[in-house]
Design a protein around this motif. Sequence first.
Motif, mmCIF file in Angstrom:
data_model
loop_
_atom_site.group_PDB
_atom_site.id
_atom_site.type_symbol
_atom_site.label_atom_id
_atom_site.label_comp_id
_atom_site.label_asym_id
_atom_site.label_seq_id
_atom_site.Cartn_x
_atom_site.Cartn_y
_atom_site.Cartn_z
ATOM 1 N N ASP A 1 0.828 -1.209 0.000
ATOM 2 C CA ASP A 1 0.000 0.000 0.000
ATOM 3 C C ASP A 1 0.862 1.259 0.000
ATOM 4 O O ASP A 1 0.462 2.291 -0.558
ATOM 5 N N SER A 2 2.038 1.186 0.600
ATOM 6 C CA SER A 2 2.972 2.316 0.490
ATOM 7 C C SER A 2 3.333 2.532 -0.975
ATOM 8 O O SER A 2 3.363 3.678 -1.458
ATOM 9 N N ALA A 3 3.597 1.436 -1.689
ATOM 10 C CA ALA A 3 3.917 1.541 -3.120
ATOM 11 C C ALA A 3 2.754 2.125 -3.897
ATOM 12 O O ALA A 3 2.944 2.992 -4.767
ATOM 13 N N ARG A 4 1.546 1.661 -3.608
ATOM 14 C CA ARG A 4 0.373 2.200 -4.291
ATOM 15 C C ARG A 4 0.242 3.702 -4.064
ATOM 16 O O ARG A 4 -0.042 4.470 -4.996
ATOM 17 N N ALA A 5 0.461 4.140 -2.815
ATOM 18 C CA ALA A 5 0.343 5.563 -2.498
ATOM 19 C C ALA A 5 1.387 6.377 -3.259
ATOM 20 O O ALA A 5 1.085 7.440 -3.818
ATOM 21 N N HIS A 6 2.613 5.881 -3.298
ATOM 22 C CA HIS A 6 3.679 6.599 -4.014
ATOM 23 C C HIS A 6 3.390 6.662 -5.517
ATOM 24 O O HIS A 6 3.667 7.681 -6.164
ATOM 25 N N LEU A 7 2.829 5.603 -6.068
ATOM 26 C CA LEU A 7 2.499 5.612 -7.490
ATOM 27 C C LEU A 7 1.402 6.629 -7.788
ATOM 28 O O LEU A 7 1.438 7.316 -8.815
ATOM 29 N N HIS A 8 0.426 6.741 -6.903
ATOM 30 C CA HIS A 8 -0.614 7.763 -7.059
ATOM 31 C C HIS A 8 0.008 9.156 -7.078
ATOM 32 O O HIS A 8 -0.473 10.055 -7.773
ATOM 33 N N ASN A 9 1.069 9.328 -6.300
ATOM 34 C CA ASN A 9 1.745 10.628 -6.220
ATOM 35 C C ASN A 9 2.782 10.814 -7.317
ATOM 36 O O ASN A 9 3.461 11.851 -7.370
ATOM 37 N N GLY A 10 2.958 9.805 -8.176
ATOM 38 C CA GLY A 10 3.934 9.903 -9.249
ATOM 39 C C GLY A 10 5.369 9.702 -8.813
ATOM 40 O O GLY A 10 6.305 10.003 -9.556
ATOM 41 N N ASN A 11 5.548 9.163 -7.606
ATOM 42 C CA ASN A 11 6.894 8.937 -7.070
ATOM 43 C C ASN A 11 7.280 7.477 -7.326
ATOM 44 O O ASN A 11 7.215 6.630 -6.439
ATOM 45 N N THR A 12 7.683 7.201 -8.554
ATOM 46 C CA THR A 12 7.955 5.820 -8.958
ATOM 47 C C THR A 12 9.126 5.217 -8.198
ATOM 48 O O THR A 12 9.096 4.036 -7.835
ATOM 49 N N ASP A 13 10.165 6.000 -7.947
ATOM 50 C CA ASP A 13 11.341 5.480 -7.246
ATOM 51 C C ASP A 13 10.976 5.016 -5.838
ATOM 52 O O ASP A 13 11.397 3.935 -5.397
ATOM 53 N N ALA A 14 10.198 5.827 -5.114
ATOM 54 C CA ALA A 14 9.779 5.444 -3.762
ATOM 55 C C ALA A 14 8.890 4.213 -3.807
ATOM 56 O O ALA A 14 8.964 3.339 -2.926
ATOM 57 N N ALA A 15 8.051 4.118 -4.834
ATOM 58 C CA ALA A 15 7.190 2.945 -4.979
ATOM 59 C C ALA A 15 8.012 1.676 -5.162
ATOM 60 O O ALA A 15 7.713 0.632 -4.570
ATOM 61 N N MET A 16 9.051 1.756 -5.973
ATOM 62 C CA MET A 16 9.870 0.574 -6.205
ATOM 63 C C MET A 16 10.646 0.176 -4.954
ATOM 64 O O MET A 16 10.838 -1.012 -4.687
ATOM 65 N N GLU A 17 11.066 1.156 -4.170
ATOM 66 C CA GLU A 17 11.725 0.835 -2.900
ATOM 67 C C GLU A 17 10.767 0.073 -1.989
ATOM 68 O O GLU A 17 11.153 -0.894 -1.319
ATOM 69 N N ALA A 18 9.506 0.501 -1.971
ATOM 70 C CA ALA A 18 8.507 -0.183 -1.149
ATOM 71 C C ALA A 18 8.252 -1.592 -1.674
ATOM 72 O O ALA A 18 8.107 -2.543 -0.896
ATOM 73 N N LEU A 19 8.213 -1.751 -2.985
ATOM 74 C CA LEU A 19 8.018 -3.078 -3.568
ATOM 75 C C LEU A 19 9.202 -4.002 -3.258
ATOM 76 O O LEU A 19 9.017 -5.206 -3.033
ATOM 77 N N LEU A 20 10.399 -3.451 -3.239
ATOM 78 C CA LEU A 20 11.566 -4.249 -2.860
ATOM 79 C C LEU A 20 11.446 -4.758 -1.424
ATOM 80 O O LEU A 20 11.795 -5.904 -1.121
ATOM 81 N N GLU A 21 10.954 -3.897 -0.541
ATOM 82 C CA GLU A 21 10.739 -4.306 0.860
ATOM 83 C C GLU A 21 9.719 -5.434 0.922
ATOM 84 O O GLU A 21 9.902 -6.421 1.644
ATOM 85 N N SER A 22 8.633 -5.292 0.164
ATOM 86 C CA SER A 22 7.584 -6.311 0.152
ATOM 87 C C SER A 22 8.137 -7.647 -0.327
ATOM 88 O O SER A 22 7.860 -8.700 0.256
ATOM 89 N N ARG A 23 8.928 -7.614 -1.392
ATOM 90 C CA ARG A 23 9.502 -8.851 -1.932
ATOM 91 C C ARG A 23 10.431 -9.518 -0.928
ATOM 92 O O ARG A 23 10.423 -10.745 -0.778
ATOM 93 N N ALA A 24 11.234 -8.720 -0.253
ATOM 94 C CA ALA A 24 12.197 -9.277 0.700
ATOM 95 C C ALA A 24 11.504 -9.935 1.890
ATOM 96 O O ALA A 24 11.963 -10.960 2.399
ATOM 97 N N ILE A 25 10.390 -9.356 2.321
ATOM 98 C CA ILE A 25 9.696 -9.866 3.506
ATOM 99 C C ILE A 25 8.951 -11.157 3.215
ATOM 100 O O ILE A 25 8.989 -12.104 4.013
ATOM 101 N N ALA A 26 8.259 -11.217 2.088
ATOM 102 C CA ALA A 26 7.400 -12.374 1.798
ATOM 103 C C ALA A 26 7.430 -12.697 0.307
ATOM 104 O O ALA A 26 6.528 -12.315 -0.434
ATOM 105 N N PRO A 27 8.463 -13.399 -0.170
ATOM 106 C CA PRO A 27 8.595 -13.686 -1.602
ATOM 107 C C PRO A 27 7.407 -14.449 -2.192
ATOM 108 O O PRO A 27 7.007 -14.182 -3.325
ATOM 109 N N GLU A 28 6.842 -15.391 -1.430
ATOM 110 C CA GLU A 28 5.713 -16.165 -1.963
ATOM 111 C C GLU A 28 4.493 -15.278 -2.167
ATOM 112 O O GLU A 28 3.780 -15.392 -3.164
#
Length: 389
Positions: free
Chosen positions: A325-352
Amino acid sequence: MVEIDPNTVGGRIKRYMKLRGMTQEQLAAESEVSLSMIKKVTSGHATPGSFTIGKLALALRVDAEVLSGKTVQEQTLEYIPILRRALAAIDLMDEDLEPEPVEKLATIVEQIGKWRRGAQYRKISEVLPDVVDRLLVTGREQGEPAYALLTDAYRAANSLAHKLGYSDLSMTATERMEWSAGLSGDPLRVASVAYLKAATLARIGAGKQALRLLIRAMDEIEHLVGQSQEAAAVYSTLHMRAGTIAATLADADASRSHLAEAARLATLFPEGIVHGTVVGETNVKLYQMAAEIDLGNPEKAVEIARSTKLPRGFAKERQTYFWLDSARAHLHNGNTDAAMEALLESRAIAPEHFRASRVVNAAIETAADQQARASDTLRSLANSAGVVL
């Protein structure tokens, strides 16, 4: 802004709008998703949540998985026959099975719950059908305590089903949960099933029905709320769910009212797990984040995220939702870099969870729409999620 890719979630919505002869205004009216949200999604400025995808899919008369573009990856296909086997019947167990001590089965079910909250789906799949059969047999002799455990086992099946995008199996799992919870003799467990079934309904676009279910569940346990922290916690979860679903219906007043009540109730009990659900003030904040995004207030969602500190030991499944949801919020704001950082966190925590989530899929596609050329980071994320850029 780069022209939106027709193979992203926004592009697919536009394509099906054209096929149905619908304008954005007509889609908004039919789906009850706000016009501003539809405009943002179809222009690559926003990522819809799973409830919103369900509402749009229903209005466009297409399966939600087709609209989201999420396909089951090869490494998770093996879960499907296991799920179908676990949910197949309630009266066709192996006649050689004997009832077992409830305490023994409780230990196994508790471990399954930990795996579920930790987004370790493969481990669940390895034991689930066998545990369900053993609980069904034991339930005939032991009654209520065994059926309470069976409800929790079916919940794990529901989690696998909806993570993999099988709405039919998810609905079957919640129906099994309703049956077993009704035999458990525990009204709070029955109400907890309503919390889960409401989400299943919302994901197929039945948000109004989901809200009616939640209100009915609240009415049935309201008299218990002042009697125990457990009841207050379950009541809080019903308000949390109602708040996020009302947000997808563009009802800001109802959404914020439900979430405010959930937050008030959360002060009455400690952070923890009740009937398999994460409860407490932190989880309420995560639901508030999701609601503000769907209400078209991503700045508020980012503000909530920045003020939220995830406690030690917080369920990984909920942590990954926080970052999504952090990534979704950043994408709404046009902050793609911050969104990708959030997605990286999500992937690291729960890959499945990352591989299975349709919201991850949509977020990556939205990020691709916002970049003139996909970065190495975005390509890495897409590869992990099975998204073709």
